[in-house]
Design a protein around this motif. Structure first.
Motif, PDB file in Angstrom:
ATOM      1  N   THR A 223       0.855  -1.188   0.000  1.00 15.04           N
ATOM      2  CA  THR A 223       0.000   0.000   0.000  1.00 15.04           C
ATOM      3  C   THR A 223       0.895   1.243   0.000  1.00 15.04           C
ATOM      4  OG1 THR A 223      -0.144  -0.145   2.423  1.00 15.04           O
ATOM      5  CG2 THR A 223      -1.969  -1.074   1.155  1.00 15.04           C
ATOM      6  N   GLY A 224       0.492   2.185  -0.758  1.00 14.55           N
ATOM      7  CA  GLY A 224       1.333   3.362  -1.020  1.00 14.55           C
ATOM      8  C   GLY A 224       1.891   3.325  -2.424  1.00 14.55           C
ATOM      9  N   VAL A 225       2.074   2.115  -2.958  1.00 10.80           N
ATOM     10  CA  VAL A 225       2.512   1.957  -4.345  1.00 10.80           C
ATOM     11  C   VAL A 225       1.311   2.233  -5.252  1.00 10.80           C
ATOM     12  CG1 VAL A 225       3.255   0.301  -6.101  1.00 10.80           C
ATOM     13  CG2 VAL A 225       4.344   0.301  -3.842  1.00 10.80           C
ATOM     14  N   THR A 226       1.422   3.241  -6.071  1.00 12.42           N
ATOM     15  CA  THR A 226       0.317   3.585  -6.964  1.00 12.42           C
ATOM     16  C   THR A 226       0.890   4.266  -8.205  1.00 12.42           C
ATOM     17  OG1 THR A 226      -1.824   4.703  -7.111  1.00 12.42           O
ATOM     18  CG2 THR A 226      -0.115   5.797  -5.817  1.00 12.42           C
ATOM     19  N   LEU A 227       0.047   4.912  -8.971  1.00 10.06           N
ATOM     20  CA  LEU A 227       0.507   5.588 -10.183  1.00 10.06           C
ATOM     21  C   LEU A 227      -0.199   6.920 -10.322  1.00 10.06           C
ATOM     22  CD1 LEU A 227      -1.826   5.389 -12.637  1.00 10.06           C
ATOM     23  CD2 LEU A 227      -1.188   3.001 -12.499  1.00 10.06           C
ATOM     24  N   ALA A 228       0.419   7.779 -11.072  1.00 11.04           N
ATOM     25  CA  ALA A 228      -0.174   9.074 -11.409  1.00 11.04           C
ATOM     26  C   ALA A 228       0.050   9.311 -12.888  1.00 11.04           C
ATOM     27  CB  ALA A 228       0.477  10.192 -10.592  1.00 11.04           C
ATOM     28  N   PRO A 229      -1.002   9.666 -13.634  1.00  9.74           N
ATOM     29  CA  PRO A 229      -0.836   9.871 -15.081  1.00  9.74           C
ATOM     30  C   PRO A 229       0.219  10.910 -15.425  1.00  9.74           C
ATOM     31  CG  PRO A 229      -3.157   9.762 -14.496  1.00  9.74           C
ATOM     32  CD  PRO A 229      -2.392   9.814 -13.201  1.00  9.74           C
ATOM     33  N   GLU A 230       0.441  11.849 -14.517  1.00 10.25           N
ATOM     34  CA  GLU A 230       1.418  12.903 -14.807  1.00 10.25           C
ATOM     35  C   GLU A 230       2.863  12.418 -14.682  1.00 10.25           C
ATOM     36  OE1 GLU A 230      -0.899  13.043 -12.476  1.00 10.25           O
ATOM     37  OE2 GLU A 230      -2.150  14.832 -12.691  1.00 10.25           O
ATOM     38  N   THR A 231       3.111  11.475 -13.752  1.00  9.80           N
ATOM     39  CA  THR A 231       4.488  11.086 -13.463  1.00  9.80           C
ATOM     40  C   THR A 231       4.773   9.606 -13.638  1.00  9.80           C
ATOM     41  OG1 THR A 231       3.941  10.814 -11.115  1.00  9.80           O
ATOM     42  CG2 THR A 231       4.742  12.975 -11.814  1.00  9.80           C
ATOM     43  N   GLY A 232       3.744   8.783 -13.768  1.00 10.93           N
ATOM     44  CA  GLY A 232       3.951   7.349 -13.811  1.00 10.93           C
ATOM     45  C   GLY A 232       3.878   6.776 -12.408  1.00 10.93           C
ATOM     46  N   PHE A 233       4.949   6.124 -11.962  1.00 10.98           N
ATOM     47  CA  PHE A 233       4.967   5.542 -10.619  1.00 10.98           C
ATOM     48  C   PHE A 233       4.901   6.633  -9.556  1.00 10.98           C
ATOM     49  CE2 PHE A 233       7.356   4.456  -6.800  1.00 10.98           C
ATOM     50  CZ  PHE A 233       6.704   3.306  -6.396  1.00 10.98           C
ATOM     51  N   LYS A 234       4.181   6.329  -8.474  1.00 14.60           N
ATOM     52  CA  LYS A 234       4.132   7.260  -7.348  1.00 14.60           C
ATOM     53  C   LYS A 234       3.933   6.476  -6.061  1.00 14.60           C
ATOM     54  CE  LYS A 234       2.046  11.566  -5.751  1.00 14.60           C
ATOM     55  NZ  LYS A 234       1.136  12.694  -6.088  1.00 14.60           N
ATOM     56  N   PHE A 235       4.661   6.874  -5.009  1.00 15.66           N
ATOM     57  CA  PHE A 235       4.467   6.268  -3.695  1.00 15.66           C
ATOM     58  C   PHE A 235       3.788   7.293  -2.788  1.00 15.66           C
ATOM     59  CE2 PHE A 235       5.582   4.945   0.605  1.00 15.66           C
ATOM     60  CZ  PHE A 235       5.288   3.591   0.555  1.00 15.66           C
ATOM     61  N   ARG A 236       2.612   6.934  -2.300  1.00 14.67           N
ATOM     62  CA  ARG A 236       1.825   7.825  -1.449  1.00 14.67           C
ATOM     63  C   ARG A 236       1.908   7.333  -0.001  1.00 14.67           C
ATOM     64  NH1 ARG A 236      -1.837  10.826  -4.770  1.00 14.67           N
ATOM     65  NH2 ARG A 236      -2.001   9.984  -6.882  1.00 14.67           N
ATOM     66  N   GLY A 255       8.714   2.148  10.470  1.00 14.85           N
ATOM     67  CA  GLY A 255       8.894   3.585  10.650  1.00 14.85           C
ATOM     68  C   GLY A 255       7.995   4.331   9.694  1.00 14.85           C
ATOM     69  N   GLN A 256       8.480   5.485   9.260  1.00 11.91           N
ATOM     70  CA  GLN A 256       7.712   6.226   8.252  1.00 11.91           C
ATOM     71  C   GLN A 256       7.690   5.436   6.951  1.00 11.91           C
ATOM     72  OE1 GLN A 256       9.319  10.010   6.889  1.00 11.91           O
ATOM     73  NE2 GLN A 256       7.263  10.898   6.855  1.00 11.91           N
ATOM     74  N   ALA A 257       6.514   5.299   6.359  1.00  9.77           N
ATOM     75  CA  ALA A 257       6.372   4.495   5.140  1.00  9.77           C
ATOM     76  C   ALA A 257       7.282   5.012   4.038  1.00  9.77           C
ATOM     77  CB  ALA A 257       4.926   4.520   4.670  1.00  9.77           C
ATOM     78  N   HIS A 258       7.954   4.084   3.354  1.00 12.69           N
ATOM     79  CA  HIS A 258       8.865   4.464   2.278  1.00 12.69           C
ATOM     80  C   HIS A 258       8.954   3.321   1.269  1.00 12.69           C
ATOM     81  CE1 HIS A 258      12.411   5.989   0.174  1.00 12.69           C
ATOM     82  NE2 HIS A 258      12.239   7.130   0.826  1.00 12.69           N
ATOM     83  N   VAL A 259       9.138   3.661   0.020  1.00 14.77           N
ATOM     84  CA  VAL A 259       9.210   2.643  -1.023  1.00 14.77           C
ATOM     85  C   VAL A 259      10.433   1.741  -0.859  1.00 14.77           C
ATOM     86  CG1 VAL A 259      10.502   4.036  -2.699  1.00 14.77           C
ATOM     87  CG2 VAL A 259       8.914   2.267  -3.510  1.00 14.77           C
ATOM     88  N   ARG A 260      11.455   2.196  -0.137  1.00 13.14           N
ATOM     89  CA  ARG A 260      12.635   1.347   0.044  1.00 13.14           C
ATOM     90  C   ARG A 260      12.287   0.058   0.786  1.00 13.14           C
ATOM     91  NH1 ARG A 260      14.321   5.908   3.076  1.00 13.14           N
ATOM     92  NH2 ARG A 260      13.780   5.717   5.298  1.00 13.14           N
ATOM     93  N   ASP A 261      11.252   0.089   1.654  1.00 12.33           N
ATOM     94  CA  ASP A 261      10.845  -1.130   2.357  1.00 12.33           C
ATOM     95  C   ASP A 261      10.229  -2.121   1.368  1.00 12.33           C
ATOM     96  OD1 ASP A 261      11.592  -0.100   4.894  1.00 12.33           O
ATOM     97  OD2 ASP A 261       9.741   1.075   4.933  1.00 12.33           O
ATOM     98  N   VAL A 262       9.481  -1.614   0.421  1.00 12.62           N
ATOM     99  CA  VAL A 262       8.906  -2.461  -0.629  1.00 12.62           C
ATOM    100  C   VAL A 262      10.025  -3.083  -1.455  1.00 12.62           C
ATOM    101  CG1 VAL A 262       7.470  -2.497  -2.709  1.00 12.62           C
ATOM    102  CG2 VAL A 262       6.780  -1.114  -0.729  1.00 12.62           C
ATOM    103  N   LYS A 263      10.994  -2.286  -1.845  1.00 11.65           N
ATOM    104  CA  LYS A 263      12.104  -2.790  -2.653  1.00 11.65           C
ATOM    105  C   LYS A 263      12.926  -3.821  -1.888  1.00 11.65           C
ATOM    106  CE  LYS A 263      12.608   1.245  -5.670  1.00 11.65           C
ATOM    107  NZ  LYS A 263      13.509   2.340  -6.128  1.00 11.65           N
ATOM    108  N   ALA A 264      13.081  -3.633  -0.586  1.00  4.30           N
ATOM    109  CA  ALA A 264      13.821  -4.608   0.222  1.00  4.30           C
ATOM    110  C   ALA A 264      13.117  -5.961   0.205  1.00  4.30           C
ATOM    111  CB  ALA A 264      13.961  -4.097   1.654  1.00  4.30           C
ATOM    112  N   ALA A 265      11.796  -5.947   0.300  1.00  4.14           N
ATOM    113  CA  ALA A 265      11.037  -7.198   0.250  1.00  4.14           C
ATOM    114  C   ALA A 265      11.148  -7.850  -1.123  1.00  4.14           C
ATOM    115  CB  ALA A 265       9.572  -6.928   0.592  1.00  4.14           C
ATOM    116  N   LEU A 266      11.100  -7.045  -2.168  1.00  9.44           N
ATOM    117  CA  LEU A 266      11.227  -7.584  -3.524  1.00  9.44           C
ATOM    118  C   LEU A 266      12.592  -8.230  -3.730  1.00  9.44           C
ATOM    119  CD1 LEU A 266       9.524  -4.779  -5.669  1.00  9.44           C
ATOM    120  CD2 LEU A 266       8.565  -6.966  -4.963  1.00  9.44           C
ATOM    121  N   ARG A 267      13.637  -7.601  -3.225  1.00  9.97           N
ATOM    122  CA  ARG A 267      14.982  -8.184  -3.369  1.00  9.97           C
ATOM    123  C   ARG A 267      15.089  -9.509  -2.616  1.00  9.97           C
ATOM    124  NH1 ARG A 267      18.150  -4.862  -6.160  1.00  9.97           N
ATOM    125  NH2 ARG A 267      17.709  -2.617  -6.131  1.00  9.97           N
TER     126      ARG A 267
END
Length: 461
Positions: A223-236, A255-267
């Motif tokens: 959650t937080g991983v989404t998209l925006a037509p103006e920019t493409g990928f967006k993390f909210r 901690g504070q939500a950040h896309v790096r936590d998502v990337k860590a899980a993907l790795r």
């Protein structure tokens, strides 16, 4: 059996060509992956970064229409959206022709095959409007440049891509306890689609070592991983579920939500032993046989783990393992492989495809592919195209192949070669006495060419 140039071109490339010689060795094939991607420059396909401009313009027109309902401005915006959709649809068929031309003329056919393999593994497509035509741009930007990277980098490039986020409905997934959900409104639910396919299809595989709890925890992490037509990928951050999430026994975030936590899980998922097994078997099945040699699968799996998923090293095993060449019943060519290898054997000129309008591209390529069982860039589901030969060996599919083989080549290349010579061009040492006979006995050139292309020897990889 060891490396054979003709088998290499057919099984791991795009088929034999009368103008592009087959590779001399496995190392030569791997070297082409490091060389400049000249065929992509010669036959360009729009990148997703450029395609995003179409989405931005679509959004601007939608806003005008909504703001000015019932006015001439709204009607003009509605007309603009229709024209924009038509242009995107026509572009999709242009890109189909470019994909074919790349396969016909490339001297790095392994790159084309691997790009197609990974595009199918990470299947994604738009659902409506302009974004429905975004698959080729997605592949061009997220997959083609990454096929020699580590698997974890390819995984991140695709899973966090705007088209994948859209395709698996991640843009509507909101943490149940997130600030956004607390505000109410329509966006307040958790969607598990991306998390489930990420575990089941992209990494660990069906039957992998995960539970429904892992799916839900991963979905909350996403959650937080989404998209925006103006920019493409967006993390909210305000969409993200608060707190840490535990996936396969490991905690992420907190901690504070950040896309790096998502990337860590993907790795971590990319490096998991089950992922190595899943990818190894899928590569072996795709390139050799529905029932691949277990020694080959084990060797691919071991190299994946030894190198941390360095894909070039995994490909090296695929191309050098003896079992990759000793295949009693190699795979049937899927429809796109069949059509593209036939056009490569005929050396169909680029202008023959590039000058086809949408109607003719549908008539000569897209519709026949659909009759063979492959609807171009419209997958049945996120698992992509079937690998089993039985999916393609249907009465309708075989009839469509024969009809295409007899009717279409003469349209795309009016001056057909002599079928007796074409046998050697298309099949090399695989040509059987029966194929030589029917090629020589055919009443017309197009019948002879069609019979060669429809022969069992040409149908297999």
């Amino acid at each position: 059996m060891s490396f054979d140039p003709q088998t290499a071109d057919i099984r791991f490339g795009c088929g034999l060509s009368p103008v592009v010689p087959p590779p001399a060795s496995a190392e030569a094939m791997l070297a082409t992956l490091k060389a400049p991607d000249s065929v992509a420059a010669k036959f360009p396909v729009e990148t997703f970064e450029t395609f995003l401009n179409r989405m931005k313009y679509r959004l601007s027109l939608t806003r005008i229409r909504r703001k000015n309902r019932g006015t001439p401005e709204a009607a003009e915006a509605r007309k603009g959206i229709k024209v924009l959709n038509q242009k995107a649809r026509k572009a999709q068929f242009v890109w189909l022709g470019r994909h074919l031309s790349r396969r016909i003329w490339t001297d790095a056919p392994l790159r084309e095959r691997l790009t197609f393999f990974w595009a199918d593994h990470f299947t994604a497509t738009g659902k409506a409007g302009v974004i429905r035509r975004g698959t080729s741009p997605y592949v061009e930007s997220a997959i083609r440049p990454m096929i020699t990277a580590r698997f974890e980098d390819l995984l991140i490039s695709t899973v966090l891509h705007p088209l994948m986020v859209h395709y698996l409905d991640q843009q509507s997934s909101v943490g149940p306890n997130s600030p956004r959900a607390q505000k109410g409104g329509r966006l307040k639910g958790l969607n598990e689609n991306l998390a489930r396919e990420l575990l089941e299809l992209h990494t660990l595989g069906v039957g992998g070592p995960y539970t429904q709890t892992d799916v839900r925890e991963l979905a909350e992490l996403l959650t937080g991983v989404t998209l925006a037509p103006e920019t493409g990928f967006k993390f909210r951050k305000d969409w993200a579920e608060p707190g840490a999430e535990t996936v396969l026994g490991k905690s992420y975030g907190g901690g504070q939500a950040h896309v790096r936590d998502v990337k860590a899980a993907l790795r971590d998922l990319a490096r998991h032993p089950a992922t190595a097994r899943h990818i190894a078997r899928k590569l072996a099945v795709h390139f050799t046989s529905d029932t691949p040699d277990e020694g080959l699968v084990a060797a691919l799996e071991a190299r994946f783990l030894e190198t941390g998923g360095q894909l070039t090293e995994v490909y090296r095993v695929l191309l050098t393992h003896p079992a990759a060449w000793e295949v009693a019943a190699p795979n049937i060519k899927p429809p796109f492989e069949f059509v593209s290898s036939a056009l490569r054997a005929l050396a169909v000129r680029p202008d023959a495809l590039d000058t086809l309008d949408e109607r003719d591209m549908r008539l000569h390529v897209a519709r026949p592919l659909a009759l063979m069982g492959h609807i171009w860039e419209r997958p049945d589901g996120p698992d992509g195209l079937p690998e089993e030969d039985t999916a393609w060996l249907t009465p309708q599919g075989l009839a469509a192949r024969l009809q295409w083989a007899v009717a279409v080549p003469q349209t795309l290349r009016p001056e057909l070669p002599d079928p007796r010579e074409f046998v050697r061009t298309a099949l090399g040492a695989r040509a059987t006495p029966n194929v030589h006979f029917v090629a020589g006995a055919a009443e017309t050139r197009w019948d002879g060419i069609g019979l060669v292309l429809a022969s069992p020897a040409f149908q297999r990889m």
